[in-house]
Scaffold this active site. Structure first.
Site, short mmCIF file in Angstrom:
data_model
loop_
_atom_site.label_atom_id
_atom_site.label_comp_id
_atom_site.label_asym_id
_atom_site.label_seq_id
_atom_site.Cartn_x
_atom_site.Cartn_y
_atom_site.Cartn_z
CB CYS A 74 -14.51 94.21 66.35
SG CYS A 74 -14.33 93.36 64.78
CB CYS A 79 -17.13 91.56 63.76
SG CYS A 79 -17.20 93.26 64.29
CE LYS A 82 -21.28 89.16 62.90
NZ LYS A 82 -21.91 90.43 63.06
CE1 TYR A 214 -24.23 94.25 64.06
CE2 TYR A 214 -25.42 96.31 64.24
CZ TYR A 214 -24.33 95.53 64.56
OH TYR A 214 -23.35 96.02 65.37
CD GLU A 218 -25.10 90.03 62.27
OE1 GLU A 218 -24.61 90.59 61.27
OE2 GLU A 218 -24.67 90.23 63.43
CG HIS A 473 -22.12 82.60 32.61
ND1 HIS A 473 -23.38 82.90 33.10
CD2 HIS A 473 -22.24 81.42 31.95
CE1 HIS A 473 -24.22 81.95 32.73
NE2 HIS A 473 -23.55 81.04 32.04
CD GLU A 478 -23.61 85.73 34.92
OE1 GLU A 478 -23.30 86.10 33.78
OE2 GLU A 478 -23.75 84.53 35.25
#
Lengths: 499, 140
Positions: A74, A79, A82, A214, A218, A473, A478
């Site tokens: 990782c 991760c 990356k 993935y 990616e 908002h 939302e």
């Protein structure tokens, strides 16, 4: 006189009297592999008062059977680097979008791969040192070398100088992670894996990626964002097998919209070096020329060199260590966490498993890892993030009908920038209990938004509670609390989408 | 002297080859643009699609509902599919499929097609009369 440590494991009897003396070991816990799971387990065990040693291979950005580094996949070659590359790649879209917001930029914006690479490497070197410090500050002994299990309570470390050190230990934890697998085709040596892709000397101008997971999508986004021509080849009709089908289609559309050429229903049959580059041949006879070919076809558990069967630890057919609900192997004193067990291969899951292991073995609190409502993200551009059940999973497992709420909209930013890319959000709801079983989103900031949604799902939130929450908002987030109109009802046991 | 002539010949050859290549690319692009325009003009409903694409299936389903048969160009089943897609991108500013054209005008992608169908504008554009009721003719 120091009192003997009382280490109870679920199911063990407290037969130790205050006078009883435990068998003497060099360590209470010996951990092989200083990645996410191993480091967390070591520190947590040490915090409970255990005497802990952790063993890891010498550091290098590109791993091999004899090179690794504290921090693990990782931090060093997964991760973290990356995500740094994803950040870099996102700027291309930002530059394109900025023009309609009044920014006058030159047509030709230069990208310096070498500079990014140096900064990325500098950061992972820094993190490697940080992890070492975290371990030593926790009182964990760090051993550099290749660790192996030679008995139920015995470990050996082969040091870089070739010498071996033997240790006795009450418990052993294996946290050796996983490694990218290669595809057995002619010319396979011309291809690279994600390890090398994060440390290439030169940025490819033409890249072919094999795989639909993935890592594949990616890297397709990363290289495309940096200006490469990218071809993505995968076996299925859609990428990201295992994710919600509707969201897979959204990702596919976005990849194509960003200029990545998709080759669904195909695989590679041959790679050949030529003067013009690597000649890539698909199983359907297509020929693609490339500078770089990336194999992103999955990862395998790192158990090959451990020879665990010799000490009675059972592996499954992929080489993953078989464990019970508490991460215990078939040898009572040997445990395993993280990718090497091939349960749910995510960094935060390895962290959870490491914590649960330490609580169970050294904290007197037997704790099973909870795999319910674990969020995850695919850092393609724009990203996909999900938590809980996909529509297909909910339909298969649901008792009553499944209610599907979706929202597809043009993000506010795109109305000015002119980018033709919709954000898609989805809630999967149990019609009988009104519980939200799953949520997914593909669009800017999806992972940041989904972390909060994951908390709600972990708390068992209902659709009524989502609807009763006031939105922020203007934001994309939302939409999750304003999905009032039912998109479709899927009878349980029968998958159905409108795609 | 001979070396200079050879150099000049080499340079001329490179320039000529570059020009031929550029012309071929431009001519190729022009022929694809002509194909797109001709196809769109020749049929009431045209869908540029890919056979495996779920969004394309959704757009096709809309026309099935309306009992209309579109002319479908499956880009993944053509040798020149990739170039046609590049041409479409240059014409309409979108790389994704499907792209739907009605009476020579660009309607949009899958979402646009479904939206036009649900709002009734697609039926209207195609000259299909649909039964209407006055159920919604009141203040909410």
């Amino acid at each position: 006189m120091s009192l003997p440590r009382k280490i109870l494991v679920d199911g063990e009897q407290d037969t130790l009297s205050s006078e009883a003396v435990e068998e003497s070991y060099d360590f209470d816990l010996f951990v092989i592999g200083a990645g996410s799971g191993g480091v967390r387990a070591s520190r947590a065990a040490a915090a409970f008062g255990a005497k802990v040693a952790i063993c890891e291979l010498p550091f290098h950005p590109i791993s091999s059977e004899v090179i690794g580094g504290v921090g693990g996949t990782c931090v060093i070659r997964g991760c973290v680097p990356k995500k740094i590359l994803v950040y870099a790649a996102q700027f291309r879209g930002e530059f394109e979008d900025s023009r309609n917001f009044g920014w006058e930029l030159p047509d030709q914006i230069e990208f310096n791969w070498k500079k990014l690479l140096d900064n990325k490497t500098q950061e992972i070197v820094r993190l490697n040192a940080v992890y070492k410090k975290l371990l030593s500050n926790s009182g964990v002994t760090i051993l550099e070398g290749e660790g192996k299990v030679v008995g139920a309570h015995k470990a050996v470390v082969s040091l870089p100088d070739g010498s071996k050190q033997h240790y006795s230990t009450k418990h052993i934890l294996i946290a050796t992670g996983s490694r990218a697998q290669r595809v057995n085709i002619p010319g396979q040596e011309l291809a690279i894996t994600s390890d090398e892709a994060l440390s290439l000397d030169e940025l490819p101008k033409r890249a072919v990626i094999l795989g639909g997971g993935y890592i594949a999508v990616e890297f397709a986004s990363i290289w495309k964002g940096m200006g490469a021509k990218v071809d993505l080849v995968y076996r299925k009709d859609l990428p990201l097998r295992g994710f919600d089908d509707e969201m897979r289609a959204v990702v596919s559309r976005n990849l194509e919209g960003r200029g990545i050429k998709l080759h669904p229903g195909k695989t590679l049959s041959e790679l050949r070096k030529t003067e013009e580059g690597i000649r890539v041949v698909t199983d359907t006879g297509d020929i693609i020329m490339a500078d770089t070919v990336l194999f992103a076809t999955g990862r395998l558990p790192n158990t090959k060199r451990l020879k665990l069967e010799a000490v009675g630890v059972e592996l499954d057919k992929s080489g993953a260590i078989k464990v019970d609900e508490y991460s215990r192997t078939t040898v009572p004193s040997i445990w395993a966490v993280g990718d090497v067990t091939n349960r749910m291969n995510l960094t935060p899951v390895a962290l959870m498993e490491g914590t649960c292991f330490a609580k169970t073995v050294f904290g007197g609190q037997p704790t099973k890892p909870d795999y319910h409502s674990i969020p995850s993200a695919v850092f393609c551009i724009p990203p996909l993030s999900v938590v809980g059940f996909s529509e297909e999973e909910a339909v298969q497992q649901g008792k009553g009908d499944i209610l599907i709420y979706t929202s597809t909209f043009n993000p506010m930013k795109n109305t000015i920038s002119g980018r033709q890319e919709k954000t898609v959000m989805k809630l999967v709801v149990d019609s009988e209990t009104d519980k939200v079983l799953g949520a997914s989103m593909c669009g800017s900031d999806a992972p940041e938004i989904m972390q909060g949604i994951a908390v709600a799902l972990k708390c068992g939130a209902t659709k009524a509670q989502f609807d009763g929450t006031v939105g922020i908002h203007p934001s994309a987030a939302e939409e999750f609390v304003t999905m009032r109109t039912l998109t479709r009802r899927a009878p349980s046991g029968k998958p159905k989408t409108n795609l | 002297m001979a070396a200079a002539a050879a150099n000049l010949f080499g340079a001329t050859t490179i320039v000529l080859l570059s020009l031929i290549y550029s012309y071929t690319v431009i001519a190729g692009a022009a022929s694809k643009e002509a194909f797109v325009k001709k196809t769109v003009a020749a049929h009431d409903i045209v869908i540029f699609s890919k056979s495996y694409c779920p969004y394309c299936r959704r757009a096709k389903a809309v026309f099935s509902e309306l009992k209309k048969v579109p002319y479908v160009v499956e880009l993944d089943q053509r040798e020149d599919g990739s170039e046609i897609q590049d041409t479409l991108s240059a014409i309409i500013g979108r790389r994704t499929v499907p792209q739907v054209f009605i009476h020579g005008k660009h309607l949009g992608g899958s979402d646009d097609t479904v939206e036009a169908y649900e709002s009734g504008t697609l039926a209207k554009t195609l000259g299909i009369t649909t039964a209407t009721t006055n159920d919604d003719d009141h203040d909410l």
